[in-house]
Design a protein around this motif. Sequence first.
Motif, PDB file in Angstrom:
ATOM      1  N   ALA B  91      -7.068   1.601 -14.622  1.00 22.86           N
ATOM      2  CA  ALA B  91      -6.968   2.108 -13.254  1.00 22.86           C
ATOM      3  C   ALA B  91      -6.730   0.955 -12.286  1.00 22.86           C
ATOM      4  O   ALA B  91      -5.920   1.062 -11.358  1.00 22.86           O
ATOM      5  N   ARG B  92      -7.422  -0.151 -12.514  1.00 21.50           N
ATOM      6  CA  ARG B  92      -7.270  -1.298 -11.610  1.00 21.50           C
ATOM      7  C   ARG B  92      -5.829  -1.801 -11.658  1.00 21.50           C
ATOM      8  O   ARG B  92      -5.204  -2.091 -10.642  1.00 21.50           O
ATOM      9  N   ARG B  93      -5.299  -1.876 -12.888  1.00 21.50           N
ATOM     10  CA  ARG B  93      -3.937  -2.403 -13.014  1.00 21.50           C
ATOM     11  C   ARG B  93      -2.914  -1.459 -12.407  1.00 21.50           C
ATOM     12  O   ARG B  93      -1.937  -1.893 -11.793  1.00 21.50           O
ATOM     13  N   LEU B  94      -3.140  -0.178 -12.595  1.00 15.25           N
ATOM     14  CA  LEU B  94      -2.187   0.775 -12.002  1.00 15.25           C
ATOM     15  C   LEU B  94      -2.219   0.702 -10.490  1.00 15.25           C
ATOM     16  O   LEU B  94      -1.179   0.772  -9.834  1.00 15.25           O
ATOM     17  N   LEU B  95      -3.421   0.531  -9.919  1.00  9.21           N
ATOM     18  CA  LEU B  95      -3.509   0.419  -8.459  1.00  9.21           C
ATOM     19  C   LEU B  95      -2.755  -0.810  -7.976  1.00  9.21           C
ATOM     20  O   LEU B  95      -2.039  -0.773  -6.979  1.00  9.21           O
ATOM     21  N   ASN B  96      -2.893  -1.901  -8.716  1.00  8.90           N
ATOM     22  CA  ASN B  96      -2.159  -3.113  -8.341  1.00  8.90           C
ATOM     23  C   ASN B  96      -0.660  -2.890  -8.427  1.00  8.90           C
ATOM     24  O   ASN B  96       0.101  -3.319  -7.570  1.00  8.90           O
ATOM     25  N   LEU B  97      -0.267  -2.197  -9.501  1.00 10.14           N
ATOM     26  CA  LEU B  97       1.143  -1.936  -9.707  1.00 10.14           C
ATOM     27  C   LEU B  97       1.716  -1.094  -8.563  1.00 10.14           C
ATOM     28  O   LEU B  97       2.794  -1.361  -8.045  1.00 10.14           O
ATOM     29  N   ALA B  98       0.918  -0.088  -8.161  1.00 12.02           N
ATOM     30  CA  ALA B  98       1.386   0.785  -7.082  1.00 12.02           C
ATOM     31  C   ALA B  98       1.500   0.025  -5.779  1.00 12.02           C
ATOM     32  O   ALA B  98       2.325   0.358  -4.929  1.00 12.02           O
ATOM     33  N   ALA B  99       0.660  -0.998  -5.610  1.00 13.19           N
ATOM     34  CA  ALA B  99       0.690  -1.746  -4.360  1.00 13.19           C
ATOM     35  C   ALA B  99       1.666  -2.915  -4.429  1.00 13.19           C
ATOM     36  O   ALA B  99       1.915  -3.583  -3.438  1.00 13.19           O
ATOM     37  N   ALA B 100       2.247  -3.161  -5.619  1.00 10.82           N
ATOM     38  CA  ALA B 100       3.052  -4.368  -5.806  1.00 10.82           C
ATOM     39  C   ALA B 100       4.296  -4.361  -4.930  1.00 10.82           C
ATOM     40  O   ALA B 100       4.663  -5.371  -4.356  1.00 10.82           O
ATOM     41  N   VAL B 101       4.960  -3.218  -4.837  1.00 11.23           N
ATOM     42  CA  VAL B 101       6.146  -3.126  -3.994  1.00 11.23           C
ATOM     43  C   VAL B 101       5.741  -2.415  -2.712  1.00 11.23           C
ATOM     44  O   VAL B 101       5.324  -1.266  -2.763  1.00 11.23           O
ATOM     45  N   PRO B 102       5.821  -3.074  -1.580  1.00  7.79           N
ATOM     46  CA  PRO B 102       5.374  -2.433  -0.343  1.00  7.79           C
ATOM     47  C   PRO B 102       6.226  -1.222  -0.011  1.00  7.79           C
ATOM     48  O   PRO B 102       7.401  -1.160  -0.388  1.00  7.79           O
ATOM     49  N   GLU B 103       5.609  -0.283   0.663  1.00  7.40           N
ATOM     50  CA  GLU B 103       6.337   0.937   1.009  1.00  7.40           C
ATOM     51  C   GLU B 103       7.494   0.617   1.934  1.00  7.40           C
ATOM     52  O   GLU B 103       7.361  -0.167   2.856  1.00  7.40           O
ATOM     53  N   LYS B 104       8.641   1.228   1.640  1.00  7.43           N
ATOM     54  CA  LYS B 104       9.806   0.994   2.481  1.00  7.43           C
ATOM     55  C   LYS B 104       9.684   1.906   3.695  1.00  7.43           C
ATOM     56  O   LYS B 104       9.664   3.125   3.581  1.00  7.43           O
ATOM     57  N   LYS B 105       9.605   1.270   4.876  1.00 10.08           N
ATOM     58  CA  LYS B 105       9.339   2.075   6.076  1.00 10.08           C
ATOM     59  C   LYS B 105      10.610   2.382   6.858  1.00 10.08           C
ATOM     60  O   LYS B 105      10.747   3.424   7.446  1.00 10.08           O
ATOM     61  N   ASP B 106      11.557   1.434   6.828  1.00  8.64           N
ATOM     62  CA  ASP B 106      12.716   1.584   7.710  1.00  8.64           C
ATOM     63  C   ASP B 106      13.855   2.321   7.009  1.00  8.64           C
ATOM     64  O   ASP B 106      14.995   1.918   7.051  1.00  8.64           O
ATOM     65  N   THR B 107      13.500   3.413   6.331  1.00  7.29           N
ATOM     66  CA  THR B 107      14.536   4.122   5.597  1.00  7.29           C
ATOM     67  C   THR B 107      15.347   5.042   6.494  1.00  7.29           C
ATOM     68  O   THR B 107      16.359   5.568   6.072  1.00  7.29           O
ATOM     69  N   GLY B 108      14.870   5.233   7.724  1.00  4.13           N
ATOM     70  CA  GLY B 108      15.625   6.091   8.640  1.00  4.13           C
ATOM     71  C   GLY B 108      15.644   7.539   8.207  1.00  4.13           C
ATOM     72  O   GLY B 108      16.581   8.272   8.481  1.00  4.13           O
ATOM     73  N   LYS B 109      14.618   7.943   7.437  1.00  8.42           N
ATOM     74  CA  LYS B 109      14.606   9.310   6.928  1.00  8.42           C
ATOM     75  C   LYS B 109      13.611  10.181   7.677  1.00  8.42           C
ATOM     76  O   LYS B 109      13.210  11.217   7.209  1.00  8.42           O
ATOM     77  N   GLY B 110      13.154   9.696   8.844  1.00 10.04           N
ATOM     78  CA  GLY B 110      12.189  10.479   9.594  1.00 10.04           C
ATOM     79  C   GLY B 110      12.790  11.791  10.058  1.00 10.04           C
ATOM     80  O   GLY B 110      14.002  11.956  10.097  1.00 10.04           O
ATOM     81  N   VAL B 111      11.932  12.724  10.401  1.00 10.19           N
ATOM     82  CA  VAL B 111      12.431  14.008  10.876  1.00 10.19           C
ATOM     83  C   VAL B 111      12.875  13.849  12.320  1.00 10.19           C
ATOM     84  O   VAL B 111      12.093  13.476  13.189  1.00 10.19           O
ATOM     85  N   THR B 112      14.147  14.091  12.575  1.00  8.41           N
ATOM     86  CA  THR B 112      14.615  13.983  13.947  1.00  8.41           C
ATOM     87  C   THR B 112      14.961  15.388  14.438  1.00  8.41           C
ATOM     88  O   THR B 112      15.606  16.154  13.742  1.00  8.41           O
TER      89      THR B 112
END
Lengths: 260, 377
Positions: B91-112
């Motif tokens: 579980a610890r390793r999976l959590l690290n793995l999930a956090a390894a690549v930061p969430e992409k925020k500027d995808t421009g996919k917000g609801v407009t």
Amino acid sequence: MVVNATEQEAHITVKNLTMAYGDFVIQRDLNFTVNHGDVFIIMGGSGCGKSTLMRHLIGLKSPTKGQVLYGDQDFWAAELDEQQRMMRNFGVLYQSGALWSSLTLAENVGLPLGEYTDLSPSDIREVVSLKLALVGLAGFEEFYPSEISGGMQKRAGLARAMALDPDILFFDEPSAGLDPISARLLDDLILELRDSLGATVVAVTHELASIFTIGNNSVFLDPETRTMIAVGNPRTLRDESKDARVRRFLTRGESDLPTA
Amino acid sequence: MASRAQLSFDRPENHTLVVRISGSWRVADGVPGPSEIQAQLEPGPPIGRVQFDTQNLQAWDTGLLIFLRKLQDQFANRQIEVDASGLPDGARRLLNLAAAVPEKKDTGKGVTRTSFLPMIGEEVIRAVVSTAEMVRFVGEATIAMGAFLRGKASYRRSDLMLIIEECGAQALPIVSLISFLVGLILAFVGAVQLLQFGAQIYVANLVGIAMTRELAGIMTGIIMAGRTGAAFAAQLGTMTVNEEIDALKTLGVSPMEFLVLPRMLALILMMPLLCLYADLVGIIGGLIVGVGMTDITFAQYVNQTIEGVGLNHIVLGVVKSVFFGVLVALSGCLRGMQSGRSASAVGVAATSAVVTAIVFIIVTDAVCAVVTNIIGV
């Protein structure tokens, strides 16, 4: 994903399997065992029936003869709903991702969850964002498959394969079409997931780099004799196999060259 | 049998919170939400550190990970240090793995959300663009046609033959059925009315003129739009998805000549033939009703048809059918080439091809009706 999955216990057993399309026999008399926690490689030259073997294992094509046992249950002798219950324990990553092109990544990963679990939509969203984060695609929930690169599609396919926390992950050519670094990262990811999820991995591949990095067990299919000619750890096969065909394959033909 | 997911808390020291996780933490069984933790954080002295005790954890899967991720978020907001050492290794390793690549925020996919006026504007722009595309496509098709007439078009003759077979001979059964029934229906309607003043012989004129001048062409056009136009759009759409069109372009082969031209030619050649055939079958349908329902004899009906249906009606119908063929081929190919790169986009392309073709067929026919009336053909 039980915490203490028993190691060295047969997970998949293939007995006397013969595969054929009509009268045309692809492979005959296959016998091998995949243990819990193995990364099992199905290898062999092009057209030897690797992918066909995988289709037999995941329940897409029924064998002409022989058995495929999961634990001690014969898949092809089981009732249809029993087969479907077993198939729910498989996660499959298809060769080109096979993401549903009209659904977003979030919908792709969420679809099996919606079908087979009682999770609420908000829980499904949580699981989806976790799975996408695990394959390094956090934030790509609302993208369509056509909007992301091939490597990302493959990773998204992996996130979908993992959606239901399967016991066995099947990979068809996981690194085909990826650059060496992406391929390596995917290999690492496969190993990491095997270790932390405690899943068994079966991969069809002929990428030598992948074979030696991830595989700890394998079967070698030969297109000429139409049967398996070697089984075991690929590294051991490379160094110690008595069969020249196997050594030749695993050294990219270099074992043919005269040694100095 | 594993017990349910359980959560309890302990505070060995003032600033440390121990979260005890026990039982079976699986998605399928349901796991506690983070609100229970919230309740623990509120009262008492501030917490600086969180530890985990998972000694009695029996089984876990994604359910545990989701719970832990929510916790991490909450603790990070409050700047509480998390000591993950008590968690299961995987579980610890999976959590690290999930956090390894930061969430992409500027995808421009917000609801407009767009308001009403801009929406109208966008629709207008889209309409203009799509009209321009259509005109361009027609232009390119004309150029390809010109190349063909000069004998310079690159297409495969075997493709043309195959398409001719598909949209010619293979369409005969449905064309027969529809035009036979249309002739039958016309004769029924006509006979009932004309019998009232003894003019039943004119059923032959009614059916003959209506079929040859208008209905045979329109009905075959609509049949071909549904049958062949949709197939063209689906074929070309799938080829777009598979990058087959791109492959042609990079080879320097014009998709207009290679794909669109043979389809257009096939329909231009086959539509008039199908239309003539539909004329005949429709008249036979009318004849059966006319002879069966009224006192007209077979010979009378045939003679009346020959006398009543002038060559001008037949020629007009056939000429129009050629245009309908071009419309069906063009709208099928246009929508197919415009198709997006997904399975549903191909479906949309096929639908839109049929709709476009039918609309243009009816509009063209209406325009023709007015024009021929004015010039008296």
